[in-house]
Design an enzyme around this catalytic site. Structure first.
Site, PDB file in Angstrom:
ATOM      1  N   SER B  21       0.699  -1.266   0.032  1.00  0.00           N
ATOM      2  CA  SER B  21      -0.207   0.043  -0.093  1.00  0.00           C
ATOM      3  C   SER B  21       0.769   1.169   0.037  1.00  0.00           C
ATOM      4  O   SER B  21       1.698   1.364   0.634  1.00  0.00           O
ATOM      5  CB  SER B  21      -0.717  -0.049   1.173  1.00  0.00           C
ATOM      6  OG  SER B  21      -1.509   1.340   1.396  1.00  0.00           O
ATOM      7  N   GLY B  46      -3.805   3.914   0.884  1.00  0.00           N
ATOM      8  CA  GLY B  46      -4.526   3.771   2.089  1.00  0.00           C
ATOM      9  C   GLY B  46      -5.908   4.631   1.497  1.00  0.00           C
ATOM     10  O   GLY B  46      -5.488   5.899   1.472  1.00  0.00           O
ATOM     11  N   ASN B  69       9.141   8.378   4.787  1.00  0.00           N
ATOM     12  CA  ASN B  69       8.200   9.006   4.331  1.00  0.00           C
ATOM     13  C   ASN B  69       6.959   9.444   5.243  1.00  0.00           C
ATOM     14  O   ASN B  69       6.711   8.864   6.306  1.00  0.00           O
ATOM     15  CB  ASN B  69       7.296   8.164   2.980  1.00  0.00           C
ATOM     16  CG  ASN B  69       6.294   7.460   3.711  1.00  0.00           C
ATOM     17  OD1 ASN B  69       4.968   7.943   3.737  1.00  0.00           O
ATOM     18  ND2 ASN B  69       6.484   6.116   3.911  1.00  0.00           N
ATOM     19  N   VAL B  71       3.475  10.694   3.788  1.00  0.00           N
ATOM     20  CA  VAL B  71       2.549  11.393   2.912  1.00  0.00           C
ATOM     21  C   VAL B  71       1.286  11.830   3.386  1.00  0.00           C
ATOM     22  O   VAL B  71       0.463  12.616   3.054  1.00  0.00           O
ATOM     23  CB  VAL B  71       2.282  10.239   1.999  1.00  0.00           C
ATOM     24  CG1 VAL B  71       1.014  10.644   0.855  1.00  0.00           C
ATOM     25  CG2 VAL B  71       3.406  10.047   1.079  1.00  0.00           C
ATOM     26  N   LEU B  73      -1.547   9.979   4.244  1.00  0.00           N
ATOM     27  CA  LEU B  73      -2.770   9.364   3.665  1.00  0.00           C
ATOM     28  C   LEU B  73      -3.486  10.402   2.727  1.00  0.00           C
ATOM     29  O   LEU B  73      -4.818  10.317   2.608  1.00  0.00           O
ATOM     30  CB  LEU B  73      -3.624   9.016   4.838  1.00  0.00           C
ATOM     31  CG  LEU B  73      -3.240   7.787   5.561  1.00  0.00           C
ATOM     32  CD1 LEU B  73      -4.272   7.633   6.777  1.00  0.00           C
ATOM     33  CD2 LEU B  73      -3.263   6.602   4.688  1.00  0.00           C
ATOM     34  N   CYS B 128      -3.129   4.804  12.250  1.00  0.00           N
ATOM     35  CA  CYS B 128      -3.516   6.018  12.472  1.00  0.00           C
ATOM     36  C   CYS B 128      -3.887   6.288  13.900  1.00  0.00           C
ATOM     37  O   CYS B 128      -4.282   5.441  14.342  1.00  0.00           O
ATOM     38  CB  CYS B 128      -4.727   6.391  11.285  1.00  0.00           C
ATOM     39  SG  CYS B 128      -4.574   5.413  10.134  1.00  0.00           S
ATOM     40  N   THR B 192       5.794   1.061   8.494  1.00  0.00           N
ATOM     41  CA  THR B 192       6.669   1.601   8.896  1.00  0.00           C
ATOM     42  C   THR B 192       7.268   1.698  10.044  1.00  0.00           C
ATOM     43  O   THR B 192       6.396   1.786  10.827  1.00  0.00           O
ATOM     44  CB  THR B 192       6.700   2.798   7.776  1.00  0.00           C
ATOM     45  OG1 THR B 192       5.826   3.696   8.333  1.00  0.00           O
ATOM     46  CG2 THR B 192       6.744   2.655   6.535  1.00  0.00           C
ATOM     47  N   GLY B 216      12.143   0.268   3.608  1.00  0.00           N
ATOM     48  CA  GLY B 216      13.428  -0.188   2.544  1.00  0.00           C
ATOM     49  C   GLY B 216      14.181  -1.082   2.722  1.00  0.00           C
ATOM     50  O   GLY B 216      14.038  -1.498   4.029  1.00  0.00           O
ATOM     51  N   GLY B 242       8.697  -5.580   4.356  1.00  0.00           N
ATOM     52  CA  GLY B 242       9.524  -4.677   4.875  1.00  0.00           C
ATOM     53  C   GLY B 242      10.970  -4.904   4.194  1.00  0.00           C
ATOM     54  O   GLY B 242      11.815  -6.074   4.660  1.00  0.00           O
TER      55      GLY B 242
HETATM   56  C1  LIG Z   1       5.509   6.336   0.251  1.00  0.00           C
HETATM   57  C2  LIG Z   1       4.813   5.196   0.883  1.00  0.00           C
HETATM   58  C3  LIG Z   1       3.440   5.308   1.542  1.00  0.00           C
HETATM   59  C4  LIG Z   1       2.734   4.435   2.189  1.00  0.00           C
HETATM   60  N1  LIG Z   1       1.460   4.403   2.247  1.00  0.00           N
HETATM   61  C5  LIG Z   1       1.069   3.504   3.179  1.00  0.00           C
HETATM   62  C6  LIG Z   1      -0.571   3.571   3.441  1.00  0.00           C
HETATM   63  O1  LIG Z   1      -1.201   4.449   2.841  1.00  0.00           O
HETATM   64  N2  LIG Z   1      -0.905   2.438   3.910  1.00  0.00           N
HETATM   65  C7  LIG Z   1      -0.252   1.515   4.605  1.00  0.00           C
HETATM   66  O2  LIG Z   1      -0.832   0.715   5.149  1.00  0.00           O
HETATM   67  N3  LIG Z   1       1.054   1.516   4.345  1.00  0.00           N
HETATM   68  C8  LIG Z   1       1.589   2.422   3.722  1.00  0.00           C
HETATM   69  N4  LIG Z   1       2.858   2.399   3.611  1.00  0.00           N
HETATM   70  C9  LIG Z   1       3.695   1.142   3.960  1.00  0.00           C
HETATM   71  C10 LIG Z   1       4.112   0.222   3.018  1.00  0.00           C
HETATM   72  O3  LIG Z   1       3.052  -0.403   2.533  1.00  0.00           O
HETATM   73  C11 LIG Z   1       4.887  -0.966   3.818  1.00  0.00           C
HETATM   74  O4  LIG Z   1       4.212  -1.368   4.942  1.00  0.00           O
HETATM   75  C12 LIG Z   1       6.189  -0.357   4.065  1.00  0.00           C
HETATM   76  O5  LIG Z   1       6.814   0.478   3.400  1.00  0.00           O
HETATM   77  C13 LIG Z   1       7.348  -1.450   4.366  1.00  0.00           C
HETATM   78  O6  LIG Z   1       7.833  -2.127   3.163  1.00  0.00           O
HETATM   79  P1  LIG Z   1       8.709  -1.978   2.161  1.00  0.00           P
HETATM   80  O7  LIG Z   1      10.141  -1.877   3.096  1.00  0.00           O
HETATM   81  O8  LIG Z   1       8.852  -2.975   1.048  1.00  0.00           O
HETATM   82  O9  LIG Z   1       8.578  -0.617   1.520  1.00  0.00           O
HETATM   83  C14 LIG Z   1       3.760   3.374   2.920  1.00  0.00           C
HETATM   84  C15 LIG Z   1       5.171   3.207   2.551  1.00  0.00           C
HETATM   85  C16 LIG Z   1       5.629   4.108   1.495  1.00  0.00           C
HETATM   86  C17 LIG Z   1       7.095   3.995   1.173  1.00  0.00           C
END
Ligand SMILES: Cc1cc2nc3c(=O)[nH]c(=O)nc-3n(C[C@H](O)[C@H](O)[C@H](O)COP(=O)(O)O)c2cc1C
Ligand SMILES: Cc1cc2nc3c(=O)[nH]c(=O)nc-3n(C[C@H](O)[C@H](O)[C@H](O)COP(=O)(O)OP(=O)(O)OC[C@H]3O[C@@H](n4cnc5c(N)ncnc54)[C@H](O)[C@@H]3O)c2cc1C
Ligand code: FES
Lengths: 251, 305
Positions: B21, B46, B69, B71, B73, B128, B192, B216, B242
């Site tokens: 997401s 989201g 990040n 953002v 939502l 949230c 995150t 990341g 993750g």
């Molecule tokens: C730019 C950005 C926006 C994200 N927005 C959401 C979100 O709207 N809802 C959500 O549940 N997780 C959100 N996440 C978290 C990711 O879905 C994921 O749980 C997290 O980045 C860990 O995975 P990764 O290391 O592969 O990025 C966001 C992550 C990033 C980087």
């Protein structure tokens, strides 16, 4: 849009702290003036670097970049033969209407580079006046390109090259002399764009500005790179921009 | 060719690789690069009941091996998704997972009721702030994890519920069990980790929101450990994420107990990351004589101490 495996053919300094890197893409890309590329530095940098496409020639594309942080620092040390992924072309780019004959380019700082692509695209069909601001003499670059415009006024913050003023002041001075363009295309630091927006609104001139913002995906998916619009909404700089009608964005 | 398909809460996914997401929008932009239908599933940006403008910019920063990040939502609201994006995303053939968020229990109930039966799965983002109980995130305390899961589940007649766990907690196993008690059909983790990056010239945080969520490559070992602990704690399936960058990373999560994985930040570094991971999974399984990718789940053997 394509993720090119691009081979560096040239990477050299063109002014204080500014380098020009040319890649061979292996094929001829289809690029509009003002679009950008997202350059992958190496696996240790999870984010790519968005850089304006300065010029394309056959299979080659050139980006001009200022050394800012770790990524551009690394890029400047990469020699001919190095292969990097470059996702391009991205964003909407500048568009000049057929009815707009006289085009003013107003640029400052690293904002001068996308304007070089505009100049190259329109110099044979439009009447172009370029108002370009540099920090000082050492920062001057792209002069051989801008010299191809019908009018080129270069200025510096410290007066070490051309008059001591900024690009917006240079443009305003020319306007006062009665030299009115049909459209203004601009790129540069936000304070510069803000001053320009105030001026074109007073003068009732159409104006398009290219914005910069930190990016995640670079293709419109993550909503990281937004700017405020006058209608209360937020737009994506990477996909809806980077070029916006000055009237429609809050600077 | 190994069999990459998996069954998650009764839903068949072509493969266990899901877009995380917030990194993939609703899939349209990535579909300009490749057929999104080849991806196992897409967890949407989201969504909330009403459109949201999100946080001021800058919203992102880079640090070694990770990004941050905030953002906030930003999203066009659930009605916009239903009117503009859902049909298209379904038509690609991928599994559609609606990621949803709210500020009150009622928000979660309403948005789940609205989406029930329309999407393949629902993923609750519970990181949230809960406006009705002093702004602490729903996802922190086991009691509120259970409460929000129960509220969402009550509104769902057909669509399976995934609860996405926050890593910024005392015990991931406790919170996983709380989600299971609340009626979750599946859990996903990790969201995150909260962090900060400072521009030392300006003596200010780079991100306008000051803090941001860290994601990341660099967070992967933490995520793998948490997925392992959560998978040990519950009987429902687990989706791991993750820092996944390549097929080998995904396999670590599967072995730690995940039935499927999500890929987020890697989509920024390489927009083709997910198709490459899917191909890499198949190659690895073939090379190691694994007939079904689902056979890898939970096969980790701890060292004897
Ligand atoms: C730019 C950005 C926006 C994200 N927005 C959401 C979100 O709207 N809802 C959500 O549940 N997780 C959100 N996440 C978290 C990711 O879905 C994921 O749980 C997290 O980045 C860990 O995975 P990764 O290391 O592969 O990025 C966001 C992550 C990033 C980087
Ligand atoms: C559409 C667009 C076109 C651009 N064109 C040019 C150009 O032609 N020439 C040029 O010199 N610069 C240009 N920039 C700015 C350029 O992207 C940054 O200077 C560069 O990313 C800095 O990277 P770094 O590794 O040196 O800095 P770091 O500080 O190491 O970068 C860390 C992260 O922040 C991002 N970042 C830092 N500063 C900026 C910024 N000002 N804008 C966007 N992202 C930033 C980086 O991309 C990276 O993700 C452009 C930016 C955008 C958005
Ligand atoms: S950088 Fe992802 S939407 Fe612009």
């Amino acid at each position: 849009m394509k993720d090119y495996i691009a081979t560096i053919t040239k990477n050299e300094q063109i002014a204080d702290n500014i380098f020009a890197v040319t890649f061979d893409l292996g094929e001829t890309p289809c690029v509009r003036a003002g679009q950008f590329g997202n350059i992958s530095i190496d696996g240790t940098h999870l984010l790519r670097r968005p850089i304006a496409i300065c010029k394309t020639e056959g299979n080659e594309v050139t980006f001009c970049y200022q050394i800012k942080g770790l990524g551009t620092q690394k890029l400047k040390n990469m020699g001919a033969g190095t292969r990097l992924n470059v996702l391009m072309p991205l964003g909407n780019g500048f568009y000049v209407e057929d009815t707009e004959q006289k085009v003013a380019l107003v640029g400052g700082g690293v904002g001068v580079f996308p304007l070089i692509s505009v100049l190259r695209a329109y110099k044979d069909t439009k009447e172009i006046a370029a108002y370009i601001g540099y920090r000082n003499r050492g920062a001057v670059c792209g002069v051989e390109e801008f010299a191809k415009a019908q009018k080129f006024i270069a200025v510096t913050d410290d007066g070490s090259y051309g008059a001591q003023m900024n690009a917006v002041q240079a443009f305003a001075a020319d306007l006062e002399k009665g030299n009115r363009p049909d459209v203004v295309l601009a790129c540069g630091p936000t304070p510069m764009l803000r001053a320009l927006k105030a001026l074109v609104e007073k003068e009732n001139l159409p104006c398009y500005v290219s914005l910069e913002e930190r990016m995640g995906c670079g293709i419109g998916a993550c909503l990281v790179c937004v700017c405020d619009q006058t209608n209360g909404q937020r737009a994506r700089v990477c996909k809806d921009g980077p070029v916006f009608n000055a009237k429609e964005v809050v600077l | 060719m190994a069999n990459l398909s998996i069954n998650l809460c009764g839903i068949t996914l072509k493969n266990p690789v899901i877009a995380a997401s917030g990194t993939y929008g609703f899939g349209r932009e990535f579909n300009e690069l490749y057929d999104v239908g080849q991806i196992g599933g897409v967890s949407t940006k989201g969504m909330t009941l009403e459109p949201r403008l999100g946080n001021p910019v800058p919203r992102i920063a880079e640090s070694r091996g990770v990004i941050l990040n905030a953002v906030g939502l930003q999203n066009p609201g659930v009605e916009h998704f239903l009117a503009e994006d859902l049909e298209w995303l379904k038509s690609t053939g991928t599994c559609v997972i609606a990621n949803v968020a709210g500020k009150t229990l009622e928000d979660y109930e309403k948005i789940c009721a609205r989406l029930d039966g329309l999407v393949d799965m629902i993923e609750l983002n519970i990181s949230c702030p809960n406006v009705k109980s002093g702004g602490m995130a729903f996802g922190i305390k086991p009691e509120s994890v259970e409460a929000v899961t129960r509220a969402a589940k009550k509104s769902l007649k057909t669509t399976p519920l995934i609860v996405k766990l926050s890593p910024n907690v005392e015990s991931i196993a406790e919170n996983a069990r709380a989600a299971e008690r609340g009626g979750a059909d599946c859990i996903s983790l990790i969201n995150t980790l909260t962090g900060m990056a400072i521009d030392i010239e300006r003596r200010k945080p780079i991100i306008a929101n000051n803090t941001g969520g860290v994601s990341g490559a660099g967070i992967k070992p933490i995520a793998v450990r948490m997925v392992y602990e959560a998978a040990q704690a519950v009987k429902i399936p687990v989706i791991g994420m993750g820092g996944i960058t390549c097929a080998e990373d995904a396999i670590e999560f599967l072995m730690a107990g995940a039935a499927a994985v999500q890929v987020g930040t890697a989509n920024f570094t390489d927009p083709y990351a997910m198709p490459k991971i899917i191909k890499g999974l198949n190659d690895w399984c073939d090379k190691h004589g694994v007939a079904n990718v689902s056979d890898l789940t939970g096969t980790l053997q701890l060292n004897q101490r």
